[in-house]
Design an enzyme around this catalytic site. Structure first.
Site, PDB file in Angstrom:
ATOM      1  N   ASP A 170      34.640 -13.587   3.133  1.00  0.00           N
ATOM      2  CA  ASP A 170      34.939 -12.171   3.237  1.00  0.00           C
ATOM      3  C   ASP A 170      33.539 -11.557   3.606  1.00  0.00           C
ATOM      4  O   ASP A 170      32.634 -11.560   2.867  1.00  0.00           O
ATOM      5  CB  ASP A 170      35.462 -11.468   2.002  1.00  0.00           C
ATOM      6  CG  ASP A 170      35.922 -10.355   2.185  1.00  0.00           C
ATOM      7  OD1 ASP A 170      35.331  -9.278   2.783  1.00  0.00           O
ATOM      8  OD2 ASP A 170      36.799  -9.900   1.158  1.00  0.00           O
ATOM      9  N   SER A 194      41.545  -4.445  -1.749  1.00  0.00           N
ATOM     10  CA  SER A 194      40.271  -3.801  -1.504  1.00  0.00           C
ATOM     11  C   SER A 194      39.955  -2.395  -1.856  1.00  0.00           C
ATOM     12  O   SER A 194      39.818  -2.040  -3.142  1.00  0.00           O
ATOM     13  CB  SER A 194      40.182  -3.615   0.254  1.00  0.00           C
ATOM     14  OG  SER A 194      38.713  -3.496   0.602  1.00  0.00           O
ATOM     15  N   HIS A 250      38.862 -11.226   4.401  1.00  0.00           N
ATOM     16  CA  HIS A 250      39.378 -10.036   3.979  1.00  0.00           C
ATOM     17  C   HIS A 250      40.794  -9.602   4.527  1.00  0.00           C
ATOM     18  O   HIS A 250      41.286  -8.898   4.015  1.00  0.00           O
ATOM     19  CB  HIS A 250      38.328  -9.039   4.279  1.00  0.00           C
ATOM     20  CG  HIS A 250      38.562  -7.735   3.387  1.00  0.00           C
ATOM     21  ND1 HIS A 250      38.175  -7.778   2.155  1.00  0.00           N
ATOM     22  CD2 HIS A 250      39.053  -6.441   3.655  1.00  0.00           C
ATOM     23  CE1 HIS A 250      38.485  -6.547   1.512  1.00  0.00           C
ATOM     24  NE2 HIS A 250      38.864  -5.834   2.463  1.00  0.00           N
TER      25      HIS A 250
END
Length: 276
Positions: free
Chosen positions: A222, A146, A255
Site C-alpha cells: 500500500d 481507509s 490500497h
C-alpha cells in the site's frame, strides 16, 4: 426515501436509495443489500464506510460482498462519504471537501452547515434503515476502508454498545499523526488538537475506549502505508492498552478494491459470527 434502482443478486436485492438529510441539508444517496429471508425475519446489519473520493458506488460495484452476505444472512449498508450538491462548499484537493467528509461533525465555517457525517452515520441514517428495511438494529457491525476505516474505528470506539463487531481495511489509524488527518481536522474542527482526539482511534484507545475485538487487514504494498495509514501506531496503542486486536499485514496487496474484495468475504463471515 426514494428508490433509485434495485437489482436481483445472489437471491437478494441490491438497492440504491436517496433521502433528504436533515443533518447535511442535502439529498444523500446510499446502497443496501438485503439477502433473501423469510417474511417477518429481521437480519443483522453490517455498515461499510468508504474512503476518500468514494461514493456508495465503489464498494457496491467492486466490493464483492453479496455472495457472503447472502450466505450469512447479513444486510450491508454503504453510505456516501460526504454531502453533495452545487451549494455544498468544496476544496480543490481530493482529500478535503466533497468525497472527504472524514466522518466528523464540522464546527468551522463554511463546512459546519453541511459536513455533519458523524451525526448522519451515528443517528440519522440508522433511523432510516430501521424504518424501511428488515434490519435488526440490536445486531450491528461496522467496517470500512481507509478514511472509512478511520470512521468505523472511531464511531465504534465512541459507542461500543451499538456494535457487536468492528473491522477495517487499510484504515487511517491516527489522524493526529498524518497529513490527511491534519488537513481534514484543522479545516473541519479547528486548530485545537485536543478536540481531535475523539476522531483518532489510537487516541480513543489511549483515553480508555475499548472494543470486544478488532480485525484489521493492511496490504504491505500500500503506497499510503508509511505516510498516512501508519498501522504500527494502532498495533502499539492496542498492545499498551490490552485491547484485543487481530492486525494482519497482507503481503503484496495495495490500497485498491482488488485488495478489499480479496478479504471482503472473510470480513463478512467474521462479523456474521459475532452478530448471531
Amino acid at each position: 426515501m426514494e428508490t433509485v434502482s434495485t437489482n436481483r443478486a445472489f437471491g437478494g436485492v441490491q438497492g440504491v436509495y436517496t433521502h433528504a438529510s436533515a443533518e447535511t441539508g442535502t439529498p444523500m444517496t446510499f446502497s443496501v443489500f438485503v439477502p433473501d429471508h423469510a417474511p417477518g425475519t429481521k437480519l443483522p446489519v453490517l455498515w461499510f464506510l468508504s474512503g476518500l473520493t468514494c461514493t456508495h458506488a465503489n464498494v457496491t460495484e467492486k466490493g464483492e460482498f453479496r455472495r457472503a452476505c447472502a450466505e450469512h444472512g447479513v444486510i450491508l449498508v454503504a453510505p456516501d462519504t460526504s454531502p453533495r450538491g452545487d451549494d455544498v462548499p468544496d476544496d480543490e484537493g481530493y482529500d478535503f471537501g466533497k468525497g472527504a467528509g472524514f466522518y466528523v461533525d464540522a464546527t468551522e465555517e463554511p463546512w459546519s452547515a453541511n459536513f455533519r457525517m458523524r451525526s448522519y452515520i451515528e443517528t440519522e441514517l440508522p433511523a432510516v434503515i430501521a424504518e424501511h428495511f428488515p434490519a435488526d438494529m440490536a445486531r450491528q457491525g461496522i467496517t470500512g476502508h481507509s478514511m472509512g476505516g478511520h470512521g468505523a474505528l472511531t464511531i465504534a470506539l465512541r459507542d461500543p454498545s451499538r456494535f457487536r463487531s468492528v473491522s477495517a481495511f487499510a484504515p487511517i489509524v491516527s489522524p493526529l499523526n498524518c497529513p490527511w488527518g491534519e488537513k481534514a481536522l484543522t479545516g473541519y474542527i479547528g486548530g485545537d488538537r485536543s478536540a481531535w482526539r475523539e476522531y483518532d482511534a489510537c487516541a480513543l484507545i489511549e483515553d480508555g475506549a475499548r472494543l470486544p475485538d478488532l480485525l484489521v487487514d493492511q496490504g504491505t504494498a500500500d503506497g499510503f502505508l508509511e505516510g498516512q495509514l501508519k498501522t504500527h501506531l494502532l498495533e502499539e496503542a492496542c498492545a499498551r492498552a490490552g485491547q484485543p486486536a487481530t492486525i494482519r499485514m497482507q503481503e503484496g496487496y495495495d490500497h485498491s478494491y482488488y485488495f478489499i474484495s480479496t478479504f471482503m468475504a472473510e470480513h463478512v463471515g467474521w462479523h456474521a459470527e459475532r452478530l448471531k
